[in-house]
Design an enzyme around this catalytic site. Sequence first.
Site, PDB file in Angstrom:
ATOM      1  N   LYS A   1      -0.717  11.817  -2.092  1.00 38.11           N
ATOM      2  CA  LYS A   1      -1.191  10.207  -2.359  1.00 38.11           C
ATOM      3  C   LYS A   1      -0.096   9.594  -2.987  1.00 38.11           C
ATOM      4  O   LYS A   1       0.375   9.997  -3.884  1.00 38.11           O
ATOM      5  CB  LYS A   1      -2.547  10.517  -3.134  1.00 38.11           C
ATOM      6  CG  LYS A   1      -3.228   9.130  -3.372  1.00 38.11           C
ATOM      7  CD  LYS A   1      -4.509   9.114  -3.803  1.00 38.11           C
ATOM      8  CE  LYS A   1      -5.351   7.823  -4.089  1.00 38.11           C
ATOM      9  NZ  LYS A   1      -6.520   8.045  -4.845  1.00 38.11           N
TER      10      LYS A   1
ATOM     11  N   SER B   1     -10.387   5.797  -2.629  1.00 38.16           N
ATOM     12  CA  SER B   1      -9.187   5.184  -2.297  1.00 38.16           C
ATOM     13  C   SER B   1      -8.062   6.350  -1.695  1.00 38.16           C
ATOM     14  O   SER B   1      -7.136   5.862  -1.090  1.00 38.16           O
ATOM     15  CB  SER B   1      -8.578   4.929  -3.678  1.00 38.16           C
ATOM     16  OG  SER B   1      -8.103   5.768  -4.699  1.00 38.16           O
TER      17      SER B   1
ATOM     18  N   SER C   1     -12.977   8.791  -5.227  1.00 39.10           N
ATOM     19  CA  SER C   1     -11.704   8.720  -4.358  1.00 39.10           C
ATOM     20  C   SER C   1     -11.161   9.890  -3.582  1.00 39.10           C
ATOM     21  O   SER C   1     -10.632   9.749  -2.712  1.00 39.10           O
ATOM     22  CB  SER C   1     -10.723   8.005  -5.070  1.00 39.10           C
ATOM     23  OG  SER C   1     -10.941   6.730  -5.324  1.00 39.10           O
TER      24      SER C   1
END
Lengths: 481, 96, 482
Positions: C79, C154, C178
């Site tokens: 990420k 996210s 997330s």
Amino acid sequence: MNLKPTIGIETHIELNTNTKMFCRCKVVDTEEPNISLCPTCIGLPGALPVPNEKAIRYITLLALATGCAITKKGMFHRKNYFYPDLPKNYQISQFDLPVGENGKLEIVIDNEKDYVEIERVHMEEDTGKSSHEGTGRIDSATSTSLDFNRSGVPLVEIVTKPVIQSSKVAVAYIEELRQLAIDLDISEGKLEKGNLRFDANISVAPSESDELGTKVEIKNMNSLRSLERAIDYEIKRQSSAIENGESIIQETRHWDESKETTTSMRSKEGSADYRYFSDPDLPNMVLSDEFVNQVKDSLPPLPHENRNKLVETGLDLSDANVLSKSEKWILELYFEVFDNTKDSKATFNWITGELQGQMRKLEIKSLPEWFSPAFLSDVIKLIDENKISFTSGKVILEELIQKDTTPDDVAKKLDLYQENDESAISEIVNEVIKDNQDIVERIKNGEDKLVGFMVGQIIKSSGGSINPGIAKEILSKELNL
Amino acid sequence: MSEKFDITNIAKLASISLSDDEKQKLSSDLSVILDHVQALSNLELDTNIEDVYIHPLEKELVLDQDVEKPSLTHDEALSNAPKASDGKFIVPPSLE
Amino acid sequence: MDLLNLSIRELNNLFVNKKAKPSELYSEVFDRSASSEAALHAHLSLFEETNLKKAKNSDQRFSNSENVGLLDGIPLAIKDNINIKNEKTTCSSKMLSNFISPYNATVISKLDTEQAIYTGKTNLDEFAMGSSTENSAFGLTRNPWNTDYVPGGSSGGSAASVASRSSIAALGSDTGGSIRQPASFCGLVGFKPTYGTVSRYGLIAFASSLDQIGPISKSVDDARIIYSAISGHDSLDSTSINDEQIDMPFDKNATIGIVKELMEDGISEESKKEVDKVINILKQKGFNIKEVSLPLIKLSISIYYLIAPAECSANLARFDGVRYGLRVDGKTSYEMMENTRAEGFGDEVKRRILLGTYALSAGYYDEYYGKALRARKKMVDEFSSIFKECDYLISPTTPTEAFKAGEKTSNPLEMYMSDLCTIPANLAGLPAISIPTGLSSSNLPLGVQIMSKPLTDNSLLNFSEMLEKELDFNRTPEGWSK
């Protein structure tokens, strides 16, 4: 209208740890910019703080030395404000749970003990350094350059209660605090290097009022002299404003060293709102009894304890205060010399006057290796026993600082031992009386001050080897004075 | 709620310049959220602030030894600087 | 050979037995990520050059039997809020579009010693603030199961990358769901470990007391392998913990709680049905099941949307144009900072910063942030007492299946409500996992969430693995192979 000023002082002391408060970057003292940095102290994204045990130990030391109660379960808070030299745009500080609270510091004012109450002792981290290119005011400044070597250096902040009544007390307080930090060995304590910085909150109110007036914060005082002057100026400014019926605005003012005035700092729109909240990167800090006791056990003799010991030797408080603010070796020298001489005043005078004076003249910071404390006590004793004159004592001391020798050797080599044999002195005295019959006549007629002249003549004819006290004594006897 | 929400002051504190349109839009968004979180105000809470832990697992802080560890080089530290000169970060004037 | 659907353990077996090479796997992964990128936009960057070399080195190690562990040569997506030295870390923000990290996050240092390969950096909601990966300054990511839908957020880029088999597994970060929510939306396993068991050093902070890095993977075992590689005490993170794991039963001696508040209004029938399905399996296996109530869960969104924005308002203060990142000039430093932050942050980030600033501001602290802190403490206490009677808590991971792109962007509060089931574990620091259970009527994945008490991560993974076998989900989105 009778007005009284009230002053509170916030002091930041830079701790002399090896590494920074929240990262293990070395604390450096250099002009070379940005050489001791890591992700944490320049606030790179993702970096986290890890607190320095020694810094917490030092802050605890200071809190204990000022008699503060230690907060067992403390925490760190973020103080939020935007400034380019503050990398995270928040400063890690402590808010409602500082390391120490409610202490006091003993100071000496005019040979009397006094106390300044301490509100809190807590941890802070330092900011980077800004230098402004251009000529000062914002309109003419062209840019600001930033060095973050200092960013994250541990500080201890000491906040007094609003209890100080004059600039004199304020100065004495800072001197005492500085000495305490030095004796605790937690800071270099050098004002000129910014190791110790202070701001003052000053207000003025009618003498009979129980409430304090509106407080004004004064910043940018870089020396004890500017602290004193800034406070005096600000008290005067506020007093005359009040007498003229004007109201005081709560604000921050800047001490202008060159103009010797305080000027209002243009306040940013909206008042400061630091939005303190507990730092989620730092769990609660619990100071165990074991830790606190260990720190307590490591406390060295404190300045006020040194003063008490000095007063026990017979010094007055004011002299004791001077010695308690001296370097450690001077204090040690004092006690060693006093042990031999048992004469506190002479020991004090010789150390703080002659010895330090000559060292200043010779531009040396410490005594040579060969200089034994016994030398100084020997000199003091020789004078006390009338074996040498005071002036000869100074000469001997000067030799001892510069050459590896002894007081006796110097006295012999320079022929400084005084004639103390009464019959020999009487002979010279009578000789001088014979040569100065007119003076003797005038003395007998009441011109007392000529005795001094006669003593001078006697010492001169002896080639300086006569003790003036004895000379005077015998002269008086011979002249039946 | 919205009348005490001074968006101009909050934006100033957060150091974000906002256009009037943005101010209006954000004010109304935030009012909705603040109305929602108002649910908390009816909650009976007796927890003392001293009982509040920063760490969700109620862990205590561990202090680190005062021993230097390698840091970034000077060049690494300045590698992302928007503007630098003579080894320093340069910004527009910050004097008050 | 189609290597992309295999688990880490299966791949490692092939490498060890010289039936496949890491470089072959890497080529397949790279081809897949490159070909899916236009439709999905899961990645913000792909590291082709350096990786081929790394994969070949891995080949060499296996051929010399010098391979270091299960992750040697395994391509993982990272990420883009986790720092890899000398690579960009953008957080999907204009603010950091040019930021190159001069240091490694601790999780990256740990994966480096395992010789894992990073395929690239994955898209996210800007600064991890969002639940759909639509709040990215560099374009939205789409759900590999149906590109009209969001992948969740996210960590939507990480989930889309793994679901499309563009990487074998991925790292995400989870502040309010997330990792778990996008894993659920994409038919994957998403694991948020106990707070403090994985170092946050080098993870660009959103809300420090809630953030935790964890894996998104095709299977529980893959998640376990990655978790064991990245977890452990880190002296660079003061919130990192050094405690031993607590063992719990994961056979029928375990007691299972169904969280009443997460089976009520606001949860779709389809989501509830998945929980029922899991409960029936557990009942058949003889587990003791009970309904439990945690009343404060109803307030968790309110608590979260005060604590997270308050922390983020300070965490994101460092983005000011002084030392790195975007700078938009101004006459003074203050103007420069205000202009930079106005230009660099997107709407959602601004919203949360302003909300947090307000919650902490003079006069409102007690009413908002102070109250939320104390309510959070009370919620932690509620969980502690529930865990005295239950070992695992089961609930839906999300109130609904994935929603369509654009469906919730105009209503922040509605978007926030989609985190209802996942937020409580962050507030209490609990380990929580989402495992895929089935498909909805619109053919989109659904999952259930299992929570357990702090430091029972390994037991939770064991329990989940048992369930995973029983559920036998084993479905992949179609249309991504060449």
